[in-house]
Design a protein around this motif. Structure first.
Motif, PDB file in Angstrom:
ATOM      1  N   UNK A   1       8.847   1.850  -8.034  1.00 53.48           N
ATOM      2  CA  UNK A   1       9.715   1.485  -6.836  1.00 53.48           C
ATOM      3  C   UNK A   1      10.122   2.457  -5.832  1.00 53.48           C
ATOM      4  N   UNK A   2      10.374   3.921  -6.516  1.00 55.10           N
ATOM      5  CA  UNK A   2      10.568   4.821  -5.687  1.00 55.10           C
ATOM      6  C   UNK A   2       9.316   5.040  -4.489  1.00 55.10           C
ATOM      7  N   UNK A   3       8.250   5.098  -4.782  1.00 56.87           N
ATOM      8  CA  UNK A   3       7.147   5.294  -4.082  1.00 56.87           C
ATOM      9  C   UNK A   3       7.055   4.076  -3.058  1.00 56.87           C
ATOM     10  N   UNK A   4       7.181   2.682  -3.325  1.00 55.07           N
ATOM     11  CA  UNK A   4       7.285   1.851  -2.582  1.00 55.07           C
ATOM     12  C   UNK A   4       8.517   2.147  -1.454  1.00 55.07           C
ATOM     13  N   UNK A   5       9.548   2.860  -1.655  1.00 61.63           N
ATOM     14  CA  UNK A   5      10.523   2.763  -0.759  1.00 61.63           C
ATOM     15  C   UNK A   5      10.830   4.271  -0.388  1.00 61.63           C
ATOM     16  N   UNK A   6       9.580   4.908  -0.286  1.00 58.03           N
ATOM     17  CA  UNK A   6       9.659   6.284   0.361  1.00 58.03           C
ATOM     18  C   UNK A   6      10.471   7.240  -0.336  1.00 58.03           C
ATOM     19  N   UNK A   7      10.861   7.203  -1.552  1.00 52.73           N
ATOM     20  CA  UNK A   7      11.837   8.138  -2.216  1.00 52.73           C
ATOM     21  C   UNK A   7      13.317   7.994  -1.727  1.00 52.73           C
ATOM     22  N   UNK A   8      13.739   6.759  -1.157  1.00 52.14           N
ATOM     23  CA  UNK A   8      15.134   6.208  -0.885  1.00 52.14           C
ATOM     24  C   UNK A   8      15.488   5.776  -2.355  1.00 52.14           C
ATOM     25  N   UNK A   9      14.838   5.587  -3.361  1.00 47.27           N
ATOM     26  CA  UNK A   9      15.403   5.131  -4.840  1.00 47.27           C
ATOM     27  C   UNK A   9      14.936   6.481  -5.654  1.00 47.27           C
ATOM     28  N   UNK A  10      15.788   7.448  -5.967  1.00 46.06           N
ATOM     29  CA  UNK A  10      15.418   8.587  -6.840  1.00 46.06           C
ATOM     30  C   UNK A  10      15.617   8.270  -8.205  1.00 46.06           C
ATOM     31  N   UNK A  11      14.602   8.132  -9.247  1.00 46.71           N
ATOM     32  CA  UNK A  11      14.657   7.849 -10.500  1.00 46.71           C
ATOM     33  C   UNK A  11      15.115   9.034 -11.326  1.00 46.71           C
ATOM     34  N   UNK A  12      16.222   9.132 -12.376  1.00 47.18           N
ATOM     35  CA  UNK A  12      16.536  10.222 -13.003  1.00 47.18           C
ATOM     36  C   UNK A  12      15.999   9.937 -14.485  1.00 47.18           C
ATOM     37  N   UNK A  13      16.065  11.050 -15.130  1.00 43.85           N
ATOM     38  CA  UNK A  13      15.425  10.948 -16.493  1.00 43.85           C
ATOM     39  C   UNK A  13      16.479  10.912 -17.686  1.00 43.85           C
ATOM     40  N   UNK A  14      17.713  10.787 -17.224  1.00 51.53           N
ATOM     41  CA  UNK A  14      18.870  10.735 -18.106  1.00 51.53           C
ATOM     42  C   UNK A  14      20.081  10.573 -17.506  1.00 51.53           C
ATOM     43  N   UNK A  15      21.236  10.341 -18.411  1.00 52.68           N
ATOM     44  CA  UNK A  15      22.491  10.179 -17.575  1.00 52.68           C
ATOM     45  C   UNK A  15      23.031  11.324 -16.948  1.00 52.68           C
ATOM     46  N   UNK A  16      22.910  12.562 -17.792  1.00 53.89           N
ATOM     47  CA  UNK A  16      23.198  13.828 -17.079  1.00 53.89           C
ATOM     48  C   UNK A  16      22.573  14.103 -15.947  1.00 53.89           C
TER      49      UNK A  16
ATOM     50  N   UNK B   1       7.752  10.380  -6.853  1.00 51.20           N
ATOM     51  CA  UNK B   1       8.869  11.306  -7.140  1.00 51.20           C
ATOM     52  C   UNK B   1       8.642  12.576  -7.794  1.00 51.20           C
ATOM     53  N   UNK B   2       9.341  13.646  -7.513  1.00 51.02           N
ATOM     54  CA  UNK B   2       9.308  15.014  -8.056  1.00 51.02           C
ATOM     55  C   UNK B   2       9.648  14.672  -9.589  1.00 51.02           C
ATOM     56  N   UNK B   3       8.786  15.489 -10.387  1.00 52.54           N
ATOM     57  CA  UNK B   3       8.951  15.402 -11.816  1.00 52.54           C
ATOM     58  C   UNK B   3       8.548  14.107 -12.619  1.00 52.54           C
ATOM     59  N   UNK B   4       8.053  13.171 -12.087  1.00 50.17           N
ATOM     60  CA  UNK B   4       7.385  12.055 -12.636  1.00 50.17           C
ATOM     61  C   UNK B   4       5.942  11.765 -12.597  1.00 50.17           C
TER      62      UNK B   4
ATOM     63  N   UNK C   1      10.018   2.215 -12.310  1.00 50.38           N
ATOM     64  CA  UNK C   1      11.098   3.131 -11.618  1.00 50.38           C
ATOM     65  C   UNK C   1      10.174   3.902 -10.529  1.00 50.38           C
ATOM     66  N   UNK C   2       9.180   4.663 -11.202  1.00 49.90           N
ATOM     67  CA  UNK C   2       8.286   5.404 -10.278  1.00 49.90           C
ATOM     68  C   UNK C   2       7.617   4.599  -9.155  1.00 49.90           C
TER      69      UNK C   2
ATOM     70  N   UNK D   1       0.629  -1.254   0.078  1.00 52.46           N
ATOM     71  CA  UNK D   1       0.103   0.052  -0.102  1.00 52.46           C
ATOM     72  C   UNK D   1       0.780   1.373  -0.160  1.00 52.46           C
ATOM     73  N   UNK D   2       2.062   1.209   0.231  1.00 56.20           N
ATOM     74  CA  UNK D   2       3.294   2.469   0.190  1.00 56.20           C
ATOM     75  C   UNK D   2       2.999   2.714  -1.344  1.00 56.20           C
ATOM     76  N   UNK D   3       2.942   1.881  -2.274  1.00 54.23           N
ATOM     77  CA  UNK D   3       2.947   2.480  -3.787  1.00 54.23           C
ATOM     78  C   UNK D   3       1.833   3.382  -4.051  1.00 54.23           C
ATOM     79  N   UNK D   4       0.605   3.526  -3.372  1.00 54.80           N
ATOM     80  CA  UNK D   4      -0.290   4.375  -3.487  1.00 54.80           C
ATOM     81  C   UNK D   4      -0.501   5.505  -2.473  1.00 54.80           C
ATOM     82  N   UNK D   5       0.036   5.058  -1.268  1.00 55.43           N
ATOM     83  CA  UNK D   5       0.074   6.082  -0.065  1.00 55.43           C
ATOM     84  C   UNK D   5       1.097   7.137  -0.150  1.00 55.43           C
ATOM     85  N   UNK D   6       2.167   6.949  -0.702  1.00 53.87           N
ATOM     86  CA  UNK D   6       3.213   7.674  -0.874  1.00 53.87           C
ATOM     87  C   UNK D   6       3.284   8.605  -2.070  1.00 53.87           C
ATOM     88  N   UNK D   7       3.847   9.693  -1.871  1.00 51.93           N
ATOM     89  CA  UNK D   7       3.762  10.893  -2.931  1.00 51.93           C
ATOM     90  C   UNK D   7       4.867  10.123  -4.108  1.00 51.93           C
TER      91      UNK D   7
END
Length: 427
Positions: free
Chosen positions: A361-376, A142-145, A358-359, A134-140
Motif C-alpha cells: 500500500x505504501x509503494x502504491x501511494x508513493x510513501x503517502x502512507x508510512x507503515x510503522x513497526x509498532x505503537x511507539x 518504505x524505509x526499514x521494510x 502495508x508495504x 505498476x507503482x507497486x513495483x516501480x516505487x521504492x
C-alpha cells in the motif's frame, strides 16, 4: 433475470467502485436493468441501491473467514475452503454461465477471478482492473521494510504487474473494455498490445465539500480508520489506541475522528475504550445530524485531554476535514490519501492488514502512507508530522497524484454505455 448487464465484483473496494459506476450509469439516463453478483462477502454496500431499484442483487453470497484475503496465507485459504468456498464459487460460476447464454454483457470489477468468470461466460464483457498498479513495483519500498527483489524483477521483466494469463483474457475479441487505475499501469498493458485505458479512479468520487463545523474549530484533527472486518478491526483499533496513549503532549487541542462502520458496534467500542483508559465525555451537540459527534470520549492528560469522537457511517463527510490519518484499512486509506491527507499505518496479524499488505500500500501511494513497526514508532511519527506542516503537504500532494481526482465514475460509465450497452456493439 430481466437485467441487461451483469456486474461482477470481488471485494469491498471493488464493490464500492462497481456501485459508483452503476450510480453514474443511472444518472446518465436510459440505463437498462442491472444485476450485481458480489463474489466476496454479502455485498452490503449495494443494499440501498438494491432497495431503491437501481440494481438487482443476484446469486449465492457468503461471508468467508478470510474476508476475501485467502491469497495472503495458507491458513486463510484453508479456513475459506472449510467454510464452503468451492461450493460458493461453483454456484457463482453456474449463474454466470446461464447469463452468458442470454448474450447480454458482463462487467467484471476486480482482478483475475471476475475477469476469468466474465471471459468464460461467452458473452461480451468489460473489465475494470482495480487492485493492481505498476507503482507497486516501480516505487521504492518504505524505509526499514525490506525489498522485494525477486518479485520486482519479475514484474520489471514483464513490464506490468498484470500477468500473461491475464493479458490473454483481456485480449480476447469479446473483451470490449479494459480500464485500470492509473496511466502508468495502462501504458504497461498497451506495450503488450492491449487497448488499456485509465479514465479515472471512482474511489475519489462522492466526497462532499462541507465547511469545518464549529465543534472542530481550533482543533487538530486526526482521522482513525481501524477497518470493519471483525474480529480484526477490534485488534487493529486496540493497537492504534495504544499508540495514541503514547503520543506526547500537544500544544493545541486534538480530536481523533473515528470513522467506523457498523462493526465494531457501540458496545464493543465502549468496552475497548474503557479498557484503554478513555472515559466518556459530555456531548453538548443537539439533533441527530450524522455530521455531529455521536459519542465523545476523553483521554485524561496533564495539560489538555485528547478527545475521540465515534462516527459510524461518517467517513465521506469527515475525511476532507482530517489533517492526518491513522489506518489499518484498505480502500478507505487510499481514499483518504487521495484527498491529500498523509497516513500512518500499523500492520498486525491480519488476515487483511498484514506487513506485506502495508508495504504494498505504501509503494502504491508513493510513501503517502508510512507503515510503522509498532505503537511507539507510530506515536513518534505522528508527533513529528503534526509539527511539520511542510512535510504533510509534500506527502499529501504525492497521494493526490497517485489516486487522481474525482470524475472517474462518470468517465467509466460513458465507456460502459458506449462499448457494452449500445445495441450496435453487442453483435
Amino acid at each position: 433475470m430481466s437485467s441487461r448487464l451483469l456486474v461482477l465484483s470481488n471485494g469491498h473496494g471493488e464493490d464500492l467502485i462497481a456501485l459508483r459506476v452503476i450510480e453514474a450509469l443511472v444518472k446518465r439516463g436510459g440505463c437498462p436493468p442491472i444485476a450485481v453478483l458480489p463474489l466476496v462477502g454479502e455485498g452490503e454496500v449495494f443494499g440501498p441501491a438494491s432497495r431503491n431499484g437501481s440494481l438487482e442483487l443476484v446469486g449465492a453470497r457468503q461471508k468467508l473467514p478470510s474476508g476475501g484475503f485467502s491469497n495472503q496465507s495458507l491458513g486463510g485459504l484453508g479456513r475459506d475452503l472449510a467454510a464452503g468456498l468451492p461450493l460458493l464459487s461453483w454456484l457463482q460460476w453456474q449463474l454466470v454461465r446461464r447469463w452468458g447464454k442470454t448474450g447480454n454483457p458482463v462487467l467484471a470489477v476486480g482482478d483475475l477471478w471476475p475477469l476469468l468468470l466474465a471471459s468464460l461466460s461467452g458473452a461480451p464483457f468489460g473489465f475494470i482492473g482495480t487492485p493492481k498498479s505498476d507503482y507497486t513495483w516501480a516505487s521504492a519500498p518504505p524505509q526499514g521494510w525490506g525489498r522485494s527483489t525477486w518479485a520486482d524483477a519479475y514484474h520489471r521483466c514483464k513490464g506490468s504487474e498484470w500477468d500473461p494469463w491475464e493479458w490473454a483474457l483481456m485480449g480476447q475479441r469479446r473483451c470490449r473494455l479494459v480500464a485500470v487505475r492509473d496511466g502508468l499501469t495502462a501504458r504497461g498493458l498497451r506495450r503488450h498490445g492491449l487497448n488499456a485505458l485509465a479514465p479515472g479512479n471512482p474511489m475519489m468520487d462522492g466526497f462532499a465539500a462541507i465547511p469545518l463545523p464549529d465543534w472542530l474549530r481550533g482543533q487538530r484533527r486526526i482521522l482513525m480508520l481501524p477497518g470493519s472486518r471483525m474480529p480484526e478491526a477490534l485488534g487493529n483499533a486496540s493497537r492504534l489506541l495504544a499508540a495514541l496513549k503514547l503520543l506526547p503532549e500537544l500544544p493545541a487541542p486534538t480530536t481523533v475522528l473515528v470513522a467506523c462502520g457498523s462493526q465494531p458496534d457501540a458496545p464493543a467500542w465502549a468496552s475497548l475504550l474503557q479498557q484503554a483508559g478513555w472515559r466518556q465525555g459530555a456531548n453538548d451537540s443537539q439533533g441527530s445530524d450524522s455530521l455531529l459527534p455521536q459519542s465523545i470520549w476523553e483521554l485524561p492528560r496533564p495539560r489538555a485531554p485528547l478527545q475521540l469522537v465515534l462516527g459510524p457511517g461518517c467517513f465521506n463527510h469527515w475525511a476532507p476535514w482530517a489533517e492526518l490519518g491513522l489506518a489499518t484499512a484498505g480502500t478507505a486509506t487510499e481514499q483518504l490519501v487521495g484527498l491529500g491527507v498523509p497516513v500512518l499505518s500499523l500492520p498486525g496479524p491480519g488476515p487483511q492488514f498484514k506487513a506485506p499488505f502495508a508495504r504494498r500500500q505504501s509503494r502504491l501511494l508513493g510513501g503517502a502512507v508510512l507503515p510503522c513497526h509498532g505503537s511507539r514508532e507510530l506515536a513518534e511519527r505522528l508527533a513529528l508530522l503534526m509539527a511539520e506542516p511542510a512535510l504533510c503537504q509534500q506527502l499529501g500532494h504525492r497521494g493526490r497524484q497517485r489516486m487522481g481526482g474525482p470524475g472517474g465514475s462518470a468517465q467509466l460509465a460513458g465507456l460502459v454505455a458506449e462499448r457494452l450497452l449500445a445495441s450496435d456493439r453487442l453483435g
